[in-house]
Design an enzyme around this catalytic site. Structure first.
Site, PDB file in Angstrom:
ATOM      1  N   TYR A 155      55.727 -58.048 -43.418  1.00 31.25           N
ATOM      2  CA  TYR A 155      56.585 -58.827 -43.874  1.00 31.25           C
ATOM      3  C   TYR A 155      55.155 -60.119 -44.731  1.00 31.25           C
ATOM      4  O   TYR A 155      55.769 -60.038 -46.320  1.00 31.25           O
ATOM      5  CB  TYR A 155      56.737 -60.074 -43.192  1.00 31.25           C
ATOM      6  CG  TYR A 155      57.558 -61.368 -43.860  1.00 31.25           C
ATOM      7  CD1 TYR A 155      58.622 -61.522 -44.261  1.00 31.25           C
ATOM      8  CD2 TYR A 155      56.875 -62.213 -43.608  1.00 31.25           C
ATOM      9  CE1 TYR A 155      59.333 -62.789 -45.318  1.00 31.25           C
ATOM     10  CE2 TYR A 155      57.249 -63.962 -43.564  1.00 31.25           C
ATOM     11  CZ  TYR A 155      58.279 -63.922 -44.618  1.00 31.25           C
ATOM     12  OH  TYR A 155      58.633 -64.989 -44.831  1.00 31.25           O
ATOM     13  N   SER A 198      55.435 -67.538 -49.035  1.00 30.65           N
ATOM     14  CA  SER A 198      54.982 -68.100 -47.442  1.00 30.65           C
ATOM     15  C   SER A 198      53.379 -68.401 -46.811  1.00 30.65           C
ATOM     16  O   SER A 198      52.710 -67.569 -47.559  1.00 30.65           O
ATOM     17  CB  SER A 198      55.932 -66.795 -46.494  1.00 30.65           C
ATOM     18  OG  SER A 198      55.533 -67.470 -45.368  1.00 30.65           O
TER      19      SER A 198
END
Ligand SMILES: NC(=O)c1ccc[n+]([C@@H]2O[C@H](COP(=O)([O-])OP(=O)(O)OC[C@H]3O[C@@H](n4cnc5c(N)ncnc54)[C@H](OP(=O)(O)O)[C@@H]3O)[C@@H](O)[C@H]2O)c1
Length: 251
Positions: free
Chosen positions: A157, A144
């Site tokens: 995250y 990501s």
């Protein structure tokens, strides 16, 4: 075996209900993928996902897989590879967590880290060894942009994705020349179940767009894929912003 264009006949999805993974599977089944394994936590959603791909003409099987139980990965994934060659492993499992809540509940934060990072280290190494043993195949890892730079709003995250990303890059280098290809995919904000109800970030995209970028990356045998592609340039600027400036950005 993959065809002359690098597209797989057989696919193993780790995180079998992931919207991005399923968009990718649908796209590949429409090309020439005939066998699909969906590995995931047993649920009606997993069975439904298998049914939908079957309706498109693929032979689909499910296998129980929990990222949080690395001791079981060898056996769960070994079962799949024992049934025949796997041309593409798509590592798609992950959780976003709830940053504000997880900062107050460290064990929840650990769950994010263990799912996204240590779960992937284990499943990635088990898959890589099996691909290497068969002598060919690709491992596609859903990283990501969140792993590119720590953001106040989602650094738990983000740090798990940073770890995953570096791990996957290193694994790709380790496997270079073995016939096994590792591709790191870095999407920005994707409109999926994971981000439902959240305010959209700039450059927001769709699972189908990520699937299309994955297909192109496989055809080109790319090592890194940004989705959308413009994020490569944007993130290279963002990465170099001084912290004092970055901290004040509304990101
Ligand atoms: N959506 C975005 O904006 C975005 C952006 C960049 C990267 N990504 C990454 O892309 C990947 C796919 O995301 P998505 O958007 O497709 O989200 P999604 O639809 O929520 O898929 C997440 C998947 O992870 C699985 N999972 C979670 N914990 C697991 C565990 N302990 N063991 C096995 N599977 C587990 C879920 O399975 P269950 O059905 O069992 O919950 C589900 O299949 C993730 O790694 C995500 O971090 C997403």
């Amino acid at each position: 075996m993959k065809d002359a264009f690098g597209l797989p006949q057989s696919l193993l999805v780790l995180g079998g209900t992931s919207e991005i993974a399923l968009a990718t599977a649908r796209r590949l089944v429409a090309r020439r993928t005939r066998t699909v394994w969906l590995a995931g936590r047993p649920s009606p959603a997993l069975d439904e996902a298998a049914g939908q791909l079957r309706a498109l003409g693929a032979e689909v099987r499910t296998v129980a897989f929990d990222a949080l139980d690395p001791e079981s990965h060898e056996e769960a994934l070994g079962k799949v590879f024992a049934e025949g060659d796997v041309d593409l492993v798509l590592l798609a499992f992950g959780i976003l967590g709830d940053q504000a809540h997880d900062e107050r509940e460290p064990l929840n934060a650990v769950r994010v880290a263990q799912t996204n990072y240590t779960g992937a280290v284990s499943a990635g190494l088990v898959s890589a060894r099996a691909l290497q043993a068969q002598g060919h195949g690709s491992l596609v890892v859903l990283s990501s942009v969140a792993g590119e730079r720590a953001r106040r709003a989602n650094f738990i995250y983000g740090s798990s994705k940073a770890g995953l990303d570096v791990f996957a890059q290193g694994l790709g280098d380790a496997l270079h020349g073995t016939g096994v290809h590792v591709m790191v995919v870095r999407p920005g904000f994707v409109r999926s179940r994971m981000t439902a109800g959240m305010e959209e970030a700039p450059f927001a995209t769709t699972p189908e767009a990520v699937a299309s970028a994955i297909e192109l990356g496989l055809r080109r045998r790319s090592e890194t894929v940004w989705v959308p592609g413009a994020l490569r340039v944007v993130m290279s600027a963002v990465r170099h912003l001084p912290r004092a400036v970055f901290r004040r950005l509304p990101v």
